[in-house]
Design a protein around this motif. Structure first.
Motif, PDB file in Angstrom:
ATOM      1  N   ALA A 188      34.781  16.518  45.908  1.00 12.44           N
ATOM      2  CA  ALA A 188      33.372  16.924  45.919  1.00 12.44           C
ATOM      3  C   ALA A 188      32.786  16.714  44.536  1.00 12.44           C
ATOM      4  O   ALA A 188      33.462  16.897  43.525  1.00 12.44           O
ATOM      5  N   HIS A 189      31.535  16.347  44.506  1.00 10.10           N
ATOM      6  CA  HIS A 189      30.800  16.074  43.272  1.00 10.10           C
ATOM      7  C   HIS A 189      29.804  17.209  43.047  1.00 10.10           C
ATOM      8  O   HIS A 189      29.119  17.628  43.978  1.00 10.10           O
ATOM      9  N   TYR A 190      29.736  17.698  41.809  1.00 12.26           N
ATOM     10  CA  TYR A 190      28.829  18.796  41.479  1.00 12.26           C
ATOM     11  C   TYR A 190      27.953  18.399  40.297  1.00 12.26           C
ATOM     12  O   TYR A 190      28.410  17.746  39.367  1.00 12.26           O
ATOM     13  N   THR A 191      26.705  18.827  40.339  1.00 16.66           N
ATOM     14  CA  THR A 191      25.730  18.455  39.311  1.00 16.66           C
ATOM     15  C   THR A 191      25.723  19.405  38.130  1.00 16.66           C
ATOM     16  O   THR A 191      25.198  19.073  37.078  1.00 16.66           O
ATOM     17  N   GLY A 192      26.258  20.598  38.310  1.00 18.93           N
ATOM     18  CA  GLY A 192      26.192  21.606  37.264  1.00 18.93           C
ATOM     19  C   GLY A 192      25.037  22.569  37.450  1.00 18.93           C
ATOM     20  O   GLY A 192      24.825  23.466  36.644  1.00 18.93           O
TER      21      GLY A 192
ATOM     22  N   GLY B  74      27.255  16.987  31.858  1.00 17.42           N
ATOM     23  CA  GLY B  74      26.990  16.143  33.008  1.00 17.42           C
ATOM     24  C   GLY B  74      27.709  16.635  34.233  1.00 17.42           C
ATOM     25  O   GLY B  74      28.294  17.710  34.232  1.00 17.42           O
ATOM     26  N   PRO B  75      27.669  15.840  35.267  1.00 17.30           N
ATOM     27  CA  PRO B  75      28.301  16.241  36.513  1.00 17.30           C
ATOM     28  C   PRO B  75      29.826  16.265  36.386  1.00 17.30           C
ATOM     29  O   PRO B  75      30.390  15.750  35.434  1.00 17.30           O
ATOM     30  N   TYR B  76      30.458  16.874  37.378  1.00 15.73           N
ATOM     31  CA  TYR B  76      31.920  16.907  37.415  1.00 15.73           C
ATOM     32  C   TYR B  76      32.371  16.753  38.858  1.00 15.73           C
ATOM     33  O   TYR B  76      31.602  16.943  39.798  1.00 15.73           O
ATOM     34  N   ILE B  77      33.637  16.378  39.000  1.00 17.76           N
ATOM     35  CA  ILE B  77      34.218  16.124  40.319  1.00 17.76           C
ATOM     36  C   ILE B  77      35.429  17.023  40.492  1.00 17.76           C
ATOM     37  O   ILE B  77      36.275  17.125  39.590  1.00 17.76           O
ATOM     38  N   LEU B  78      35.522  17.645  41.646  1.00 18.26           N
ATOM     39  CA  LEU B  78      36.685  18.428  42.035  1.00 18.26           C
ATOM     40  C   LEU B  78      37.432  17.628  43.091  1.00 18.26           C
ATOM     41  O   LEU B  78      36.844  17.234  44.103  1.00 18.26           O
ATOM     42  N   GLU B  79      38.701  17.389  42.851  1.00 17.58           N
ATOM     43  CA  GLU B  79      39.529  16.639  43.783  1.00 17.58           C
ATOM     44  C   GLU B  79      40.724  17.509  44.165  1.00 17.58           C
ATOM     45  O   GLU B  79      41.394  18.063  43.284  1.00 17.58           O
TER      46      GLU B  79
ATOM     47  N   SER C  54      42.431  18.657  40.702  1.00 19.32           N
ATOM     48  CA  SER C  54      42.009  17.820  39.577  1.00 19.32           C
ATOM     49  C   SER C  54      40.515  17.979  39.381  1.00 19.32           C
ATOM     50  O   SER C  54      39.757  17.973  40.354  1.00 19.32           O
ATOM     51  N   VAL C  55      40.115  18.134  38.128  1.00 19.57           N
ATOM     52  CA  VAL C  55      38.692  18.223  37.800  1.00 19.57           C
ATOM     53  C   VAL C  55      38.397  17.164  36.750  1.00 19.57           C
ATOM     54  O   VAL C  55      39.051  17.118  35.706  1.00 19.57           O
ATOM     55  N   TYR C  56      37.435  16.310  37.058  1.00 22.17           N
ATOM     56  CA  TYR C  56      36.971  15.271  36.137  1.00 22.17           C
ATOM     57  C   TYR C  56      35.628  15.712  35.584  1.00 22.17           C
ATOM     58  O   TYR C  56      34.770  16.166  36.336  1.00 22.17           O
ATOM     59  N   ASP C  57      35.431  15.553  34.277  1.00 20.94           N
ATOM     60  CA  ASP C  57      34.109  15.806  33.705  1.00 20.94           C
ATOM     61  C   ASP C  57      33.808  14.776  32.627  1.00 20.94           C
ATOM     62  O   ASP C  57      34.658  13.967  32.274  1.00 20.94           O
ATOM     63  N   SER C  58      32.591  14.802  32.106  1.00 19.40           N
ATOM     64  CA  SER C  58      32.115  13.757  31.191  1.00 19.40           C
ATOM     65  C   SER C  58      32.500  13.973  29.734  1.00 19.40           C
ATOM     66  O   SER C  58      32.288  13.097  28.911  1.00 19.40           O
TER      67      SER C  58
END
Length: 150
Positions: free
Chosen positions: A25-29, A81-86, A97-101
């Motif tokens: 899922a993608h989140y905008t913050g 910026g946005p982040y992704i939860l996998e 896993s969490v990806y962020d900028s």
């Protein structure tokens, strides 16, 4: 599954490898994203229980949601910026896993009960069986492996 009779292996038709359940899922913050991420993880866990017969009791579910909450909160607070939860899971384990900028890797502070705040990574390490942090082309990825059956 294979049956062994007298040393011979007889194919049963169920010898197909099974891939882990994966969702992202993608989140905008924007306000409410952390709650949405927790809800996403709760639905993922329910799907693991249904499709993988995962034995995740109430304690495991609560700890997984806390782990997701801490990692997503860190991404929300420390990136621009946005982040992704996998999420990736089987009947016994979930990898979060969490990806962020932000390319700045997180710092784990020593235990200090008098310190106010900055306990997130300490909590993540207490809950997870393994935690890794690495830079990726878009920023960083924090990965935590969580065992459902302790």
């Amino acid at each position: 599954m294979s049956k062994h009779l007298g040393g011979d292996v007889i194919p049963t038709g169920f010898d197909v490898p099974v891939e882990p359940l994966r969702r992202a899922a993608h989140y905008t913050g924007e306000p409410g994203c952390i709650a949405e991420a927790r809800d996403f993880a709760a639905r993922f866990l329910e799907q693991l229980r249904t499709e993988w017969c995962a034995d995740a009791d109430h304690r495991a579910g609560g700890e997984l949601l806390l782990l997701v909450s801490e990692l997503v909160t860190n991404a929300d607070r420390h990136s621009n910026g946005p982040y992704i939860l996998e999420l990736e899971g089987t009947d016994s384990e979930v990898t979060v896993s969490v990806y962020d900028s932000s390319s700045a890797l997180p710092r784990r502070f020593p235990k200090d009960p008098e310190r106010i705040g900055r306990h997130g990574l300490e909590i993540v390490h207490a809950l997870a069986s393994e935690v890794t942090a690495e830079r990726v082309p878009v920023g960083k990825r924090i990965r935590a492996r969580f065992r459902l059956n302790r």
